[in-house]
Design a protein around this motif. Structure first.
Motif, PDB file in Angstrom:
ATOM      1  N   ASP A   6     -31.880  19.164   0.561  1.00  0.00           N
ATOM      2  CA  ASP A   6     -30.978  19.564  -0.520  1.00  0.00           C
ATOM      3  C   ASP A   6     -29.622  18.877  -0.476  1.00  0.00           C
ATOM      4  OD1 ASP A   6     -32.823  21.395  -1.665  1.00  0.00           O
ATOM      5  OD2 ASP A   6     -32.350  22.817  -0.067  1.00  0.00           O
ATOM      6  N   THR A   7     -29.204  18.396   0.686  1.00  0.00           N
ATOM      7  CA  THR A   7     -27.846  17.853   0.787  1.00  0.00           C
ATOM      8  C   THR A   7     -27.768  16.375   1.177  1.00  0.00           C
ATOM      9  OG1 THR A   7     -27.630  18.576   3.091  1.00  0.00           O
ATOM     10  CG2 THR A   7     -26.898  20.116   1.377  1.00  0.00           C
ATOM     11  N   ASP A   8     -28.834  15.794   1.653  1.00  0.00           N
ATOM     12  CA  ASP A   8     -28.808  14.397   2.117  1.00  0.00           C
ATOM     13  C   ASP A   8     -29.486  13.445   1.138  1.00  0.00           C
ATOM     14  OD1 ASP A   8     -27.455  14.901   4.576  1.00  0.00           O
ATOM     15  OD2 ASP A   8     -29.316  15.628   5.454  1.00  0.00           O
ATOM     16  N   LYS A   9     -29.243  13.635  -0.144  1.00  0.00           N
ATOM     17  CA  LYS A   9     -29.943  12.860  -1.179  1.00  0.00           C
ATOM     18  C   LYS A   9     -29.808  11.343  -1.027  1.00  0.00           C
ATOM     19  CE  LYS A   9     -31.637  16.407  -3.423  1.00  0.00           C
ATOM     20  NZ  LYS A   9     -33.039  16.730  -3.390  1.00  0.00           N
ATOM     21  N   GLN A  64     -40.156  17.518  -0.031  1.00  0.00           N
ATOM     22  CA  GLN A  64     -39.813  18.209   1.200  1.00  0.00           C
ATOM     23  C   GLN A  64     -40.961  18.089   2.199  1.00  0.00           C
ATOM     24  OE1 GLN A  64     -38.906  22.142  -0.340  1.00  0.00           O
ATOM     25  NE2 GLN A  64     -36.738  21.773   0.006  1.00  0.00           N
ATOM     26  N   ASP A  95     -31.495  17.129   5.629  1.00  0.00           N
ATOM     27  CA  ASP A  95     -31.610  18.289   4.762  1.00  0.00           C
ATOM     28  C   ASP A  95     -31.985  17.801   3.367  1.00  0.00           C
ATOM     29  OD1 ASP A  95     -30.704  20.254   2.721  1.00  0.00           O
ATOM     30  OD2 ASP A  95     -30.155  21.410   4.501  1.00  0.00           O
TER      31      ASP A  95
END
Length: 76
Positions: free
Chosen positions: A29-32, A43, A27
């Motif tokens: 947005d969450t797996d930076k 993306q 993801d």
């Protein structure tokens, strides 16, 4: 673009020719931390590995032929 890529990739992963290919989905947005590790800055980026070596990368491609070609690079 991710929505367009997803069904194509899912279809490819169901084909017998790609049964030994492992798919990892992140993801944006969450797996930076993981994205940073793989140097993913945009993306809709797909990264293909053979073992621990990167063999291909694509950003924004949502064509069946392009995505299949990328997956095939993991097999050569």
């Amino acid at each position: 673009t991710c929505r367009a890529q997803k069904p194509i990739i899912e279809s490819l992963m169901k084909q017998p020719a790609f049964q030994d290919v492992t798919l990892m989905t992140l993801d944006f947005d969450t797996d930076k931390p993981t994205l940073k590790k793989f140097k993913v800055t945009m993306q809709s980026t797909l990264v293909a590995f053979k073992g621990d070596k990167e063999v291909g990368r694509s950003t924004g491609d949502s064509t069946p032929a392009g995505l299949e070609a990328l997956v095939k690079k993991t097999m050569n």
